[in-house]
Design a protein around this motif. Structure first.
Motif, mmCIF file in Angstrom:
data_model
loop_
_atom_site.group_PDB
_atom_site.id
_atom_site.type_symbol
_atom_site.label_atom_id
_atom_site.label_comp_id
_atom_site.label_asym_id
_atom_site.label_seq_id
_atom_site.Cartn_x
_atom_site.Cartn_y
_atom_site.Cartn_z
ATOM 1 N N LEU A 1 0.830 -1.209 0.000
ATOM 2 C CA LEU A 1 0.000 0.000 0.000
ATOM 3 C C LEU A 1 0.863 1.257 0.000
ATOM 4 O O LEU A 1 0.583 2.219 -0.717
ATOM 5 C CB LEU A 1 -0.919 -0.001 1.226
ATOM 6 N N MET A 2 1.909 1.248 0.806
ATOM 7 C CA MET A 2 2.812 2.396 0.849
ATOM 8 C C MET A 2 3.407 2.663 -0.524
ATOM 9 O O MET A 2 3.470 3.806 -0.994
ATOM 10 C CB MET A 2 3.961 2.118 1.831
ATOM 11 N N PHE A 3 3.864 1.578 -1.164
ATOM 12 C CA PHE A 3 4.448 1.748 -2.486
ATOM 13 C C PHE A 3 3.394 2.217 -3.489
ATOM 14 O O PHE A 3 3.706 2.991 -4.397
ATOM 15 C CB PHE A 3 5.088 0.434 -2.956
ATOM 16 N N SER A 4 2.145 1.756 -3.315
ATOM 17 C CA SER A 4 1.090 2.173 -4.242
ATOM 18 C C SER A 4 0.859 3.670 -4.129
ATOM 19 O O SER A 4 0.724 4.380 -5.133
ATOM 20 C CB SER A 4 -0.209 1.444 -3.922
ATOM 21 N N LEU A 5 0.810 4.132 -2.872
ATOM 22 C CA LEU A 5 0.601 5.559 -2.633
ATOM 23 C C LEU A 5 1.725 6.358 -3.293
ATOM 24 O O LEU A 5 1.495 7.364 -3.966
ATOM 25 C CB LEU A 5 0.599 5.779 -1.117
ATOM 26 N N MET A 6 2.940 5.845 -3.126
ATOM 27 C CA MET A 6 4.087 6.515 -3.700
ATOM 28 C C MET A 6 3.977 6.530 -5.225
ATOM 29 O O MET A 6 4.239 7.555 -5.862
ATOM 30 C CB MET A 6 5.345 5.759 -3.282
ATOM 31 N N ALA A 7 3.553 5.392 -5.805
ATOM 32 C CA ALA A 7 3.432 5.300 -7.256
ATOM 33 C C ALA A 7 2.382 6.283 -7.754
ATOM 34 O O ALA A 7 2.582 6.965 -8.762
ATOM 35 C CB ALA A 7 3.063 3.875 -7.663
ATOM 36 N N VAL B 1 10.101 15.237 -1.817
ATOM 37 C CA VAL B 1 9.127 15.600 -0.783
ATOM 38 C C VAL B 1 8.049 14.530 -0.692
ATOM 39 O O VAL B 1 7.672 14.082 0.400
ATOM 40 C CB VAL B 1 8.502 16.978 -1.112
ATOM 41 N N LEU B 2 7.573 14.083 -1.871
ATOM 42 C CA LEU B 2 6.512 13.079 -1.889
ATOM 43 C C LEU B 2 6.959 11.801 -1.205
ATOM 44 O O LEU B 2 6.250 11.230 -0.367
ATOM 45 C CB LEU B 2 6.145 12.752 -3.339
ATOM 46 N N ILE B 3 8.162 11.356 -1.560
ATOM 47 C CA ILE B 3 8.641 10.093 -0.997
ATOM 48 C C ILE B 3 8.813 10.230 0.512
ATOM 49 O O ILE B 3 8.408 9.364 1.276
ATOM 50 C CB ILE B 3 9.950 9.679 -1.687
ATOM 51 N N LEU B 4 9.374 11.356 0.937
ATOM 52 C CA LEU B 4 9.568 11.552 2.379
ATOM 53 C C LEU B 4 8.235 11.567 3.100
ATOM 54 O O LEU B 4 8.082 10.987 4.180
ATOM 55 C CB LEU B 4 10.302 12.878 2.626
ATOM 56 N N ARG B 5 7.271 12.227 2.477
ATOM 57 C CA ARG B 5 5.951 12.325 3.094
ATOM 58 C C ARG B 5 5.375 10.928 3.324
ATOM 59 O O ARG B 5 4.745 10.660 4.333
ATOM 60 C CB ARG B 5 5.056 13.116 2.127
ATOM 61 N N ILE B 6 5.600 10.038 2.353
ATOM 62 C CA ILE B 6 5.019 8.694 2.482
ATOM 63 C C ILE B 6 5.845 7.845 3.431
ATOM 64 O O ILE B 6 5.293 7.039 4.189
ATOM 65 C CB ILE B 6 4.893 8.057 1.081
ATOM 66 N N LEU B 7 7.156 8.046 3.427
ATOM 67 C CA LEU B 7 7.992 7.270 4.344
ATOM 68 C C LEU B 7 7.607 7.539 5.797
ATOM 69 O O LEU B 7 7.748 6.677 6.651
ATOM 70 C CB LEU B 7 9.476 7.603 4.132
ATOM 71 N N ARG B 8 7.123 8.752 6.048
ATOM 72 C CA ARG B 8 6.684 9.075 7.404
ATOM 73 C C ARG B 8 5.656 8.087 7.912
ATOM 74 O O ARG B 8 5.577 7.800 9.101
ATOM 75 C CB ARG B 8 6.069 10.473 7.412
ATOM 76 N N ASN C 1 -3.257 11.544 7.832
ATOM 77 C CA ASN C 1 -2.267 12.052 6.886
ATOM 78 C C ASN C 1 -2.235 11.184 5.630
ATOM 79 O O ASN C 1 -2.195 11.693 4.503
ATOM 80 C CB ASN C 1 -0.903 12.057 7.582
ATOM 81 N N ALA C 2 -2.278 9.868 5.823
ATOM 82 C CA ALA C 2 -2.245 8.942 4.685
ATOM 83 C C ALA C 2 -3.413 9.212 3.753
ATOM 84 O O ALA C 2 -3.260 9.247 2.523
ATOM 85 C CB ALA C 2 -2.278 7.503 5.175
ATOM 86 N N ILE C 3 -4.589 9.436 4.344
ATOM 87 C CA ILE C 3 -5.775 9.699 3.509
ATOM 88 C C ILE C 3 -5.582 11.002 2.740
ATOM 89 O O ILE C 3 -5.867 11.090 1.543
ATOM 90 C CB ILE C 3 -7.031 9.756 4.391
ATOM 91 N N PHE C 4 -5.063 12.026 3.429
ATOM 92 C CA PHE C 4 -4.825 13.312 2.763
ATOM 93 C C PHE C 4 -3.851 13.157 1.605
ATOM 94 O O PHE C 4 -4.001 13.799 0.558
ATOM 95 C CB PHE C 4 -4.289 14.342 3.767
ATOM 96 N N ILE C 5 -2.834 12.325 1.807
ATOM 97 C CA ILE C 5 -1.864 12.131 0.731
ATOM 98 C C ILE C 5 -2.535 11.514 -0.487
ATOM 99 O O ILE C 5 -2.273 11.900 -1.628
ATOM 100 C CB ILE C 5 -0.688 11.249 1.207
ATOM 101 N N ILE D 1 13.699 11.843 8.849
ATOM 102 C CA ILE D 1 12.647 11.984 7.842
ATOM 103 C C ILE D 1 11.957 13.339 7.983
ATOM 104 O O ILE D 1 11.729 14.057 6.994
ATOM 105 C CB ILE D 1 11.600 10.843 8.018
ATOM 106 N N ILE D 2 11.656 13.715 9.224
ATOM 107 C CA ILE D 2 10.920 14.964 9.433
ATOM 108 C C ILE D 2 11.792 16.162 9.051
ATOM 109 O O ILE D 2 11.335 17.085 8.360
ATOM 110 C CB ILE D 2 10.479 15.073 10.917
ATOM 111 N N ILE D 3 13.045 16.131 9.460
ATOM 112 C CA ILE D 3 13.925 17.257 9.127
ATOM 113 C C ILE D 3 14.092 17.355 7.613
ATOM 114 O O ILE D 3 13.976 18.435 7.017
ATOM 115 C CB ILE D 3 15.292 17.106 9.823
ATOM 116 N N ALA D 4 14.314 16.209 6.972
ATOM 117 C CA ALA D 4 14.487 16.219 5.525
ATOM 118 C C ALA D 4 13.232 16.750 4.854
ATOM 119 O O ALA D 4 13.299 17.570 3.923
ATOM 120 C CB ALA D 4 14.805 14.813 5.031
ATOM 121 N N ALA D 5 12.057 16.282 5.321
ATOM 122 C CA ALA D 5 10.802 16.745 4.732
ATOM 123 C C ALA D 5 10.660 18.249 4.923
ATOM 124 O O ALA D 5 10.239 18.969 4.000
ATOM 125 C CB ALA D 5 9.627 16.012 5.374
#
Lengths: 775, 775
Positions: free
Chosen positions: A203-209, B504-511, B421-425, B475-479
């Motif tokens: 799911l995380m990767f899907s969101l990223m994609a 930014v997108l990837i960092l946001r999701i890695l969070r 946050n995940a839903i917002f993304i 992650i937070i500092i980088a974002a």
């Protein structure tokens, strides 16, 4: 009061042995003891009633005819799906439902029989029996509902058909399949968490994609939008885990920008390689853990039953309890009626080392193992021709032929002939010269077999373990019959029967397999493969169960949605598999129309394709189009169950089988038997028999070449040679059990029956550190 | 006379210890002993010279700067392929060849350095060194030939580039990669026979397919003739083993006649499932066998070196030889200069149990293990704010905040925030409301970190093992940085930098990954995965080596044959990948043009795709078309090496890592340390620290909440807590070695050095049955 009942049940299981049984009871006691020993020998793990009537019923219950009958009914029940709508061979509903009721009656009868021989409490505590009863009732209800709706022309769903494999799993004879299922059930919690984590990662990767590729306006090869819908992305990435759409799913992003391939490579490493390996590790680890627990249970139960048998038959001689020789003989004859008397004599010699006329407890407890060890008795017989016409057979010309056949060069010559044959097969057979050559090769092979039969004693040549001799002969005879039949038909009607031609071709090529036998290293690998064969067959049972359930569901859900009509795909209807929704789909383009759920056989083939995984997204995509996407759940479910669980169990299975086969030595009981065989001078050197390779030598002995060396000790076992069947022919189960048994001290009584039946894998570790580590 | 030289070499390795060394020699002896102990600690398995000059050189040789330097040069050497023709970033030949010569000089220097510290005989007997020398010479020759031909404008092949990974493999520091290669080499004979049998089976099936389907006039989906040419059939069936063309290869026959699918199902079961499992079993079995042999070798070498060290330092006290406390301290300081003195004190207490002022032999031999066990020393420090403004920090409001942060609900609240946050993304970010929300989430996360830093002692929060705290903060500092940078650029130039946005997108999701930390079961799995990380990295080295060699070969063979030009595939040239031979091929139709060998990076990506296996027949087919079929050999070779050998080794790797991690207990040395820690009352309960979960408690202690319990014993180790780093953080190697060491009796001297260096796996079994069985 369940507590009291249970105590009573246990008491009944452990009859107080009367130390000097009156004569009229003796027969009864012998039967009871024999039932215990037989249970120990065949690892049956259910307690039985000890009343005289129950024991007689128990013997009947365990009779092979009853077991064959029950398997027959299971087969009939399962194969009913071939004749029910959607049918491969349609039969009216009345016929199939009558057959089903018949089967259910048989199952119920078997269950009642079982209830008669088992203590009440044990019977009702066993989930297997409850399962069978519930399934019988549900099936009857379903039959009635379906039948009555059918009568008023309303079509409903025959849902109970998916329950049919319950009978295959739950009858006590399918212990191995049940164990695998238990092992899967026990693995589920562990797998579940890994699976959730894995889905989280997907799911995380899907969101990223979605964020990375969704707004780029990229297109797939088919011109469809690429990675714009989160659900499609999840499905595509799930498919990528199975590698079925790699690298296609990556190409649009990769073509757009070099760096995006890193996303897919990361995804593949994490989700395909690491998570899939973790699944294998978790499944394998649990499989081993539970296998060991079950084996431990069996080993203790065996010990328990042997002690019961001993307690029934024991008499006091001097200070210790023993079983008298006569009693022991009668017992062995009841347990193994087909045992030869020299073999029995051998076992007695081992059990009663000092020839004191009685068998002590430690030796008695080994009886089940002794009976289980396959001792090959080889009759020393002369070649029948030698008896029939000794002068001709022993003439110098005949001896020369025999020596020639036994020579290495004879084998090599035939290897060369096989190779030449292979080249001829590859060449065009419409050339008349080549089709004549086929007759030549066939006769050469027949001559070879005849020569061997002339040289070696026929009964030794076709011995039970002479796999390759049997293989050879059967292939050649079948090829001869088929070729003659084909030629007859051809000359009579000027017409080639395609089926017979195909069979002749296959037989002709199978003959080439013989070359394997000539190469030692190959034969070893093949022998190992043949030996894990039974284990793989058990596994086949497991796959059958899962496939059957999924096939029934698939047939109910997708029946008739996809149709195959025209092998040449010329009509427009055939091009879309009879369903306009499939227009322009990859499913129709790849001509997958025959991959449908319109009958049981087709369903099994589709499921096989899904197990192999490749292109499964195209199959799933096709059925998703005709069912408004709902089918995807079915296909993902199948993938999770079969590929993640079952295939991993299969790999665990094979790995374990190999490791156990590699690591095991002879058991203590076998060593005792071998020592005795050597002592009595009736053994054949193991080296000579290794891998059944030097069958020549043994045959030579059999045909009297080795002469009589007039050993005195051999006199009561005259004319017989013994050898222990190679350990290679034993199953993983037997090897593991033997390993565990060597850890139980000979005097140890083991835990009580109740404790044994309630073992859990967790108990194993503190108590048996060595056993835990040893496999 | 090699025999004499060897004996001399061995003698030189075992200096006769002078029992009372003169003072001036003492320093020298201490250095020598420290070198032995350090070798034992880091499992270095090469003997070294014992002359004073050699020892100093040996220290220099093992210094980390030297190791970093050599790895730097290896990296430079390998990455030269990026700059050489066909280059990703072209550089003139002069520049790359100068860089290469520089690297070769460095390698040669390292080798000379090694020769100086190793006994001559050992150096010249070691194939590693010979390999490096030969490779250096070959590379120089190739450089000269290529350079001179280039000077006269003749283009030749830079073949020596494929040899570059030799440097990575053969320097003594890459022991793990070398071991895997050795294990592969040792597996080859076993694999070879299985492979031959497998190929025999493929050939048999091909012959059968030719006879069964060749004359039917069937056509594939593309309209090509189906199964008419034996070579094509062999290739198609080989591809079927990898499942890449299932079920397409079956469909024409299946569409023609239902029964023919049985042929393919049989083929799949035998060749795909059974043979591939057998490959795994053989590889795994050999891997385990050789792993154990190597581990045994290492364990004995370690023992050997520790005994040497003891012999140098021992003095006689009473009847036994011991090492005096002062000497021991100096030794430990030399071996581990960075060890803290409380830690050293703890180790001394364990080694000198009775506080007699000296360490006996058995305890001395444990020194290397003691130094290897990671003891975490935790300083009990108060929060800096408490020192700085105690009144405010201890005010009731502040305490309330601290208690709040430590509460479970605090964690849950943030879990909910992450989910929202995940839903917002997932929602569309062009909506201005949502892009503002992003700032809100970012500030919420920053507040969380600040609150935690307020509550917990910062140095404890950023402790070495606090992986997730580090992860969070970074992650937070980088974002924060990336978001601010992006906004600045956007407002300044009205332009979105694609790269920054992607980051930014990837960092946001890695969070979102943080949610894993909240679920205990997930964290356990992730911790296991992180712990097998180093093992997987070693494996990455192995893959790098194989990929590099194949990439160099691929670049020489297929460079420029396939070209990618136009991302939208609009020009006719782009549609056939710049090569007319690819017209109408599946390769061009699937738009695989970017999968080519035109530079190192592209080659690696193609090889990655081939490792995943799916569609590899299309890749192979494409390159076969442009090279007149010769390319197929390259692709089949890659499949055999990577998929059959390397991937199976990888699976064996992961399985073994899991099993060892599951099955191991604490070692005897660790137990001793733990006991002593408990005795001295300076321990933290393991349960509290489990999985680093209750970092709160520890931090609480650190910040002084648990108060001083005024334990007397603790006084010399004041202000420190110890705990043993969880066994989860250890490698498979360390665990296996520990397992084997527990089998060597403390007094046992082990075999001689020569014997140790010549161990073979075969020796293992009779001598150490338990060890053999235990893993």
């Amino acid at each position: 009061m369940p507590g009291a009942g249970r105590a009573a049940g246990v008491r009944r299981l452990r009859p107080q042995p009367s130390e000097e049984p009156p004569a009229q009871e003796e027969d009864q006691n012998l039967l009871l003891a024999a039932a215990y020993v037989s249970d120990a020998q065949y690892n049956r793990n259910v307690p039985f009633e000890t009343s005289p009537r129950a024991i007689r019923l128990y013997y009947f219950y365990n009779h092979w005819t009853m077991q064959v009958a029950i398997y027959f009914f299971i087969c009939v029940d399962l194969s009913l799906a071939l004749f029910e709508e959607p049918a491969l061979f349609p039969l009216p509903f009345l016929a199939t439902s009558l057959a089903e009721v018949l089967c259910l009656t048989a199952f119920f009868g078997r269950l009642v029989h079982f209830a008669k021989v088992t203590p009440q409490m044990v019977f009702w505590k066993d989930t297997k029996n409850i399962c069978i009863m519930v399934t019988i009732v549900l099936t009857l209800i379903d039959l009635i509902i379906y039948g009555s709706l059918e009568a008023v022309n309303v079509h409903s769903v025959r849902w109970s058909r998916a329950l049919r494999p319950v009978f295959l799993i739950n009858f006590p004879e399918s212990r191995q399949i049940r164990r695998t299922f238990r092992s899967i059930r026990n693995t589920l919690p562990d797998i579940l968490y890994v699976f959730l984590l894995f889905m989280f990662s997907v799911l995380m990767f899907s969101l990223m994609a979605l964020k990375l590729f969704g707004d780029r306006g990229l297109k797939t090869v088919e011109g469809l939008p690429y990675f714009t819908n989160i659900l499609d992305i999840v499905f595509e990435l799930y498919v990528l885990v199975t590698t079925a759409n790699s690298p296609d799913v990556m190409m649009p992003a990769y073509n757009f920008n070099w760096w995006y391939c890193l996303y897919f490579i990361t995804y593949t490493i994490i989700n395909t390689y690491i998570f899939m390996s973790v699944f294998l590790a978790v499944v394998y680890n649990n499989y081993r853990k539970h296998l060991k627990n079950e084996i431990r249970k069996l080993a203790y139960l065996k010990r328990h039953k042997m002690i019961e048998a001993f307690n029934i038959l024991k008499v006091k001689v001097g200070t210790e309890f023993v079983v008298m020789e006569a009693q022991w003989r009668r017992l062995a004859k009841v347990v193994a009626p087909h045992i030869s008397s020299p073999h029995l004599e051998l076992l007695l010699r081992i059990s009663d080392e000092g020839q004191k006329g009685h068998v002590d407890k430690v030796n008695f407890l080994r009886l089940a193992d002794l009976l289980n060890i396959q001792v090959v008795t080889i009759n020393i017989r002369r070649h029948p021709l030698e008896d029939w016409m000794p002068r001709v057979y022993r003439s110098s010309a005949s001896l020369l032929v025999q020596r020639m056949v036994q020579h290495r060069i004879f084998v090599w010559v035939y290897d060369v002939i096989i190779l030449i044959n292979a080249i001829f097969i590859a060449l065009d057979e419409r050339n008349p010269f080549i089709s004549y050559a086929e007759w030549l090769f066939l006769s050469l092979y027949i001559i070879e077999i005849l020569l061997k039969l002339y040289t070696y004693e026929p009964r030794a040549y076709f011995g039970r373990r002479q796999f390759w001799n049997w293989f050879d002969t059967l292939i050649i005879i079948a090829a001869l019959v088929a070729t003659v039949a084909n030629t007859t038909i051809q000359s009579a009607r000027k017409y080639n029967s395609q089926q017979i031609l195909d069979i002749v071709l296959i037989l002709r090529i199978l003959r080439l397999l013989r070359i394997i036998v000539s190469i030692q290293r190959f034969r070893v690998i093949v022998t190992t493969l043949i030996n894990i064969g039974p284990t793989i067959l058990t596994f086949g049972g497991l796959v059958l169960v899962v496939y059957y359930v999924f096939a029934i569901i698939g047939m109910e859900a997708f029946h008739g949605k996809v149709r195959f009509s025209d092998p040449n795909f010329t009509s427009p209807d055939a091009l879309v598999c009879g369903n306009p929704a499939l227009k322009d789909s990859a499913f129709a383009r790849d001509r997958y129309c025959k991959n449908n759920f319109n009958d049981l056989a087709s369903s099994f083939i589709v499921l096989m394709e899904l197990t192999v995984v490749n292109q499964w997204h195209i199959l799933a995509g096709g059925f998703a189009l005709v069912t408004h996407q709902a089918a995807k759940l079915y296909f993902i479910g199948f993938h999770i169950v079969v590929v993640i669980l079952i295939v991993n169990i299969f790999i665990a299975f094979i790995l374990e089988a190999f490791f156990v086969a590699y690591s095991l030595e002879k058991s203590e009981v076998e060593t005792a038997i071998e020592k005795k065989i050597q002592e009595l001078g009736v053994g054949i050197q193991e080296e000579e028999m290794q891998d059944g390779k030097l069958v020549d030598n043994v045959d030579a002995k059999d045909s009297g070449f080795s002469g009589d060396d007039g050993d005195n000790k051999r006199k009561d076992l005259k004319g017989l040679y013994f050898r222990i069947a190679s350990k290679k022919y034993r199953t993983v189960d037997a090897l593991l059990q033997q390993m565990f048994e060597s850890e139980i001290a000979p005097e140890e009584e083991g835990p009580s029956l109740d404790e044994i039946l309630n073992f859990s894998p967790g108990d194993l570790y503190p108590k048996n550190p060595n056993f835990e580590n040893s496999a």
